[in-house]
Write an enzyme that holds these catalytic residues in place. Structure first.
Site, mmCIF file in Angstrom:
data_model
loop_
_atom_site.group_PDB
_atom_site.id
_atom_site.type_symbol
_atom_site.label_atom_id
_atom_site.label_comp_id
_atom_site.label_asym_id
_atom_site.label_seq_id
_atom_site.Cartn_x
_atom_site.Cartn_y
_atom_site.Cartn_z
ATOM 1 N N GLN A 37 18.815 39.435 35.323
ATOM 2 C CA GLN A 37 17.405 39.529 35.798
ATOM 3 C C GLN A 37 16.891 40.633 34.728
ATOM 4 O O GLN A 37 17.049 41.778 35.073
ATOM 5 C CB GLN A 37 17.246 39.779 37.134
ATOM 6 C CG GLN A 37 15.627 40.382 37.662
ATOM 7 C CD GLN A 37 15.312 40.217 38.990
ATOM 8 O OE1 GLN A 37 15.927 39.677 39.787
ATOM 9 N NE2 GLN A 37 14.019 40.588 39.136
ATOM 10 N N GLY A 38 16.106 40.466 33.797
ATOM 11 C CA GLY A 38 15.474 41.410 32.844
ATOM 12 C C GLY A 38 14.335 41.927 33.549
ATOM 13 O O GLY A 38 13.895 41.607 34.783
ATOM 14 N N ALA A 39 13.360 42.672 32.476
ATOM 15 C CA ALA A 39 12.399 43.149 33.148
ATOM 16 C C ALA A 39 11.274 42.112 33.468
ATOM 17 O O ALA A 39 10.415 42.114 34.424
ATOM 18 C CB ALA A 39 11.662 44.116 32.215
ATOM 19 N N GLU A 40 11.327 41.006 32.662
ATOM 20 C CA GLU A 40 10.398 40.038 32.952
ATOM 21 C C GLU A 40 10.550 38.915 33.361
ATOM 22 O O GLU A 40 9.641 37.992 33.884
ATOM 23 C CB GLU A 40 9.383 39.810 31.419
ATOM 24 C CG GLU A 40 8.785 40.970 30.931
ATOM 25 C CD GLU A 40 7.994 40.500 30.069
ATOM 26 O OE1 GLU A 40 6.846 39.957 30.030
ATOM 27 O OE2 GLU A 40 8.077 40.360 28.550
ATOM 28 N N ALA A 41 11.844 38.380 33.416
ATOM 29 C CA ALA A 41 12.063 37.069 33.522
ATOM 30 C C ALA A 41 13.616 36.957 34.088
ATOM 31 O O ALA A 41 14.265 37.886 33.865
ATOM 32 C CB ALA A 41 12.251 36.270 32.234
ATOM 33 N N ASP A 52 9.051 44.308 20.541
ATOM 34 C CA ASP A 52 10.047 44.991 21.718
ATOM 35 C C ASP A 52 11.291 44.836 21.173
ATOM 36 O O ASP A 52 12.045 44.575 21.583
ATOM 37 C CB ASP A 52 9.728 44.156 22.982
ATOM 38 C CG ASP A 52 10.634 44.742 24.132
ATOM 39 O OD1 ASP A 52 10.785 45.777 23.986
ATOM 40 O OD2 ASP A 52 11.028 44.143 25.068
ATOM 41 N N VAL A 110 21.816 34.286 35.809
ATOM 42 C CA VAL A 110 22.888 35.002 34.807
ATOM 43 C C VAL A 110 22.272 36.599 34.658
ATOM 44 O O VAL A 110 23.201 37.690 34.654
ATOM 45 C CB VAL A 110 23.415 34.451 33.659
ATOM 46 C CG1 VAL A 110 24.372 33.523 33.657
ATOM 47 C CG2 VAL A 110 21.888 34.193 32.740
ATOM 48 N N LYS A 143 14.710 30.534 30.889
ATOM 49 C CA LYS A 143 14.165 31.819 31.083
ATOM 50 C C LYS A 143 12.801 31.613 31.640
ATOM 51 O O LYS A 143 11.765 31.154 31.497
ATOM 52 C CB LYS A 143 13.711 32.349 29.652
ATOM 53 C CG LYS A 143 12.972 33.723 29.754
ATOM 54 C CD LYS A 143 12.861 34.325 28.387
ATOM 55 C CE LYS A 143 12.289 35.801 28.408
ATOM 56 N NZ LYS A 143 12.288 36.416 27.216
#
Lengths: 230, 335
Positions: A12-16, A136, A10, A31
Site C-alpha cells: 500500500q503506497g501513498a496513492e494506490a 515524483d 503486495v 494498481k
C-alpha cells in the site's frame, strides 16, 4: 466481471494499493487508486482520473523511448485500476538497494553505486530530452533489477501518476530538485553520489543541459533564501 | 530539575514561556493584530514586541511562580523569521541572561515547534507536517537531523490563506486563518482550483493568483459565496498537504504523523489527516492553539533538550538570522 484472478495485496503506497494477480493468464500487477476519504469526492475523482491518464500515457511513451517501465495491459476508470506487467521478479527498490550497500560496510560505497547512479542520470536525461517530467522522482519509485551477472543492474522507473509532458527547463529543474531532496534526505551523506548522477545527466542530455542545471541551482536557492516567518 | 525560559517573537506573536522538565509552567502570549486587508510589517511588529515584551516577561514569571534565580538557562528564537521582531526579543533575552548570570541558547524556531509537539502529544518518531504563515515542510528525523522531505516551492500555506483573507477583507482577529476556517464550515460548493503537487513538494503561488484574480467575478456571478471560496480553498490546499505527508510516510515507512505550526490548529486539516492516518494504520498527533501557534514554551522546550544534551550558545554567537533551515541544526538529543 473481475478480470483478475487471485489478487493479492503486495503493497500500500501513498496513492494506490498494488495487487499481484494474473491478467489473461499473464502475471500482472494491479494498481488500484483507492478512494481517499479525506479528499472532497469531486476533487478526488478528478485527481484520480488525471493521474491514471498521466500514468498510462507516460508508461507507453517511455517504452517507445526504450526506457524500462512496466507495460500497460489495461486501464479501467470505473474501478480505478491500471493493469500492468509484473516487474517484481528479482527486483528491489533503489531505496533498499542503496541502504543495503551502505549497510554492508563496504569501504567504497561510492565506487559500488557509481555505475547505478550513472544509469539513473542517463534515464532521467532521456525522459527530459523527450519532455517527460516524472513529477515524483524518489528512490522508492525506481526499481533495481538484479541480473544474473550483478555487474550492471537494470533500472526500472515506476509511478508516473504525477508525470506530464513539458519542455521547459524550469519544470525539469524542479523534477531534479524533487529527486535531490528525496535522495539526500533518505540517504544521508550521499552528496557525492548525487553529483555523479547529475554529471551523467549533463553528459547524456547534451545540449540544453546547462539550462536545466542552472534552473536546478535557482530552485535550490529559492528554498535557501525563502524568508520563513511564523 | 531544570527550569528554562523561552523567548519567541519571530513573527506577529510575542510569547514567553517557562518550562520545568517538560512541564509548561506559564506561556503568556500577545499577538500584533492588523486591520482587515492588511498584513503585518516588520517595523510595526517590532515596535509592538518592544512595547509589550517586559509585561509579558513579568506575567510569565508571576504565573509560573518562578524567581529568576531558579532559572537554569535562557533561550530565544535565533531564526528563521522577520529580522526586526527577532532582534527586539533577542535583545531582552540577552539582557536578562546577563543580569541573572545564566547561560543562553539560540533556538531554531522550527525545531521549537517539533519538540513542543513531541512533548505535548507523546509522539515518538513522527513524520512532521509543519505548517504556518512562513513555513510548509514535511519533516522526518534521521541520523541526527530533522530532514526536510517535502516543502513548498514558493509561498507557505499560511501565507496563501492570510493573503486570501485579505482579498475577502476578513478580520485578522484572532487570526485570518481562524476566520477562513469558520466561514469554510458554511461553504458547500467546490470551486475547481489549481492543485499543484510535485512529489513531496507543493506549490501555492499559482493557486493564490488564480483565486485572487477570480474572487471578485466568482462572487459577482452569484454562483458562489465567500463561504464557498473559503471552503474550496481549504479543501484544495489541505488535500495537497495531506497527500504529500502521506507520500513521505509511505516513503519513510512511518506510523506516526504530527502536525505543528499555526495552520496546524485548523480542525478540518486535523480531521483530513486523521482519516488518512487511519487508512494507513497510523496515528495522528496534533495540538491546539496554545501550542500550535508560536509561543515561548516551545522555544524553552527545544532549548531544554539542547541544554540537557550539553549545548549552549557562545556569547558572540547569540545573534539572529532570518534564514535558518530546520536541517541545519544537529539534533544532539536524539538517537
Amino acid at each position: 466481471m473481475d478480470i483478475a484472478d487471485n489478487k493479492q495485496l503486495v503493497k500500500q503506497g501513498a496513492e494506490a494499493k498494488i495487487f499481484k494477480g494474473s491478467f489473461l493468464r499473464k502475471p500482472a500487477m494491479f494498481k488500484e487508486r483507492f478512494r481517499k476519504t479525506y479528499r472532497h469526492p469531486i476533487l478526488d475523482e478528478s485527481i484520480t482520473k488525471e493521474r491514471m491518464k498521466a500514468e498510462a500515457r507516460s508508461l507507453v511513451r517511455c517504452r517507445m523511448l526504450g526506457i524500462h517501465t512496466p507495460a500497460v495491459y489495461s486501464i479501467d476508470f470505473s474501478t480505478r485500476v491500471i493493469i500492468m506487467e509484473d516487474v517484481s521478479e528479482d527486483t528491489q527498490t533503489m531505496r533498499m538497494y542503496i541502504d543495503n550497500v551502505q549497510n554492508s560496510n563496504k569501504n567504497d560505497v561510492l565506487k559500488e553505486l557509481k555505475p547505478l547512479m550513472e544509469r539513473v542520470g542517463q534515464i532521467i536525461a532521456t525522459l527530459h530530452k523527450n519532455s517527460i517530467v516524472h513529477g515524483d522522482l524518489t528512490t522508492s519509485n525506481m526499481l533495481v533489477k538484479l541480473g544474473r551477472d550483478r555487474s550492471t543492474p537494470e533500472v526500472i522507473i515506476i509511478d508516473f501518476g504525477l508525470s506530464y509532458v513539458d519542455g521547459s527547463a524550469e519544470d525539469k529543474g524542479v523534477d531534479l530538485y524533487v529527486l535531490e531532496r528525496a535522495f539526500l534526505s533518505t540517504h544521508p551523506n550521499t552528496e557525492e553520489l548525487f553529483k555523479t548522477l547529475l554529471q551523467s545527466y549533463r553528459r547524456n542530455y547534451g545540449k540544453g543541459s546547462s539550462e536545466v542545471l542552472n534552473k536546478l541551482e535557482e530552485v535550490r536557492m529559492r528554498g535557501r533564501k525563502r524568508t520563513m516567518v511564523g | 530539575m531544570t527550569v528554562v525560559i523561552g523567548f519567541e517573537g519571530s513573527a506577529n506573536k510575542l510569547g514567553i514561556g517557562i518550562v520545568r522538565d517538560g512541564k509548561v509552567l506559564s506561556n503568556p502570549r500577545v499577538t500584533y493584530i492588523t486591520p482587515p486587508g492588511e498584513g503585518f510589517l516588520p517595523r510595526d511588529t517590532a515596535k509592538h514586541h518592544q512595547a509589550h515584551v517586559l509585561d509579558v516577561l513579568e506575567k510569565a514569571l508571576l504565573e509560573a511562580n518562578v524567581k529568576p534565580s531558579e532559572i537554569d538557562v535562557v533561550c530565544y528564537t535565533k531564526g528563521p523569521g522577520m529580522g526586526a521582531p527577532l532582534v527586539s526579543v533577542a535583545v531582552v533575552a540577552r539582557t536578562v541572561a546577563q543580569l541573572w548570570n545564566k547561560p543562553i541558547i539560540g533556538v531554531n524556531h522550527c525545531i521549537g515547534h517539533i519538540e513542543m509537539g513531541r512533548t505535548i502529544t507523546g509522539a515518538e518518531n513522527p513524520t512532521v507536517l509543519y505548517v504556518s504563515g512562513g513555513n510548509t515542510q514535511v519533516i522526518a528525523y534521521s541520523q541526527k537531523r530533522y530532514r526536510i522531505f517535502g516543502e513548498t516551492v514558493d509561498i507557505a500555506v499560511g501565507n496563501c490563506l492570510d493573503r486570501f483573507a485579505r482579498v475577502l477583507k476578513l478580520s485578522n482577529d484572532p487570526s485570518p486563518g481562524y476566520n477562513i476556517e469558520q466561514m469554510a464550515k458554511r461553504g458547500k460548493i467546490l470551486v475547481p482550483l489549481p492543485y499543484v503537487v510535485k512529489g513531496m513538494d507543493v506549490s501555492f503561488s499559482g493557486l493564490l493568483s488564480y483565486i485572487e484574480d477570480r474572487a471578485e467575478s466568482l462572487l459577482g456571478s452569484g454562483q458562489y459565496t465567500k463561504e464557498d471560496l473559503c471552503f474550496s480553498l481549504q479543501e484544495t490546499v489541505f488535500a495537497m498537504l495531506v497527500e504529500t505527508t502521506e507520500r513521505a510516510m509511505a516513503h519513510c515507512g512511518s506510523k506516526e504523523v504530527l502536525i505543528v505550526g499555526g495552520v496546524g490548529c485548523n480542525v478540518r486539516l486535523q480531521d483530513m489527516m486523521e482519516k488518512m492516518a487511519k487508512e494507513r494504520g497510523a496515528t495522528l498527533f496534533a495540538t491546539d492553539e496554545r501550542f500550535c501557534i508560536d509561543n515561548g514554551a516551545m522555544i524553552a522546550q527545544a532549548g531544554l533538550e539542547m541544554y540537557l544534551s550539553g549545548q549552549t550558545t557562545k556569547w558572540e554567537e547569540t545573534t539572529c538570522t532570518q534564514r535558518f533551515r530546520t536541517d541545519e541544526v544537529e539534533v544532539t538529543w536524539r538517537d
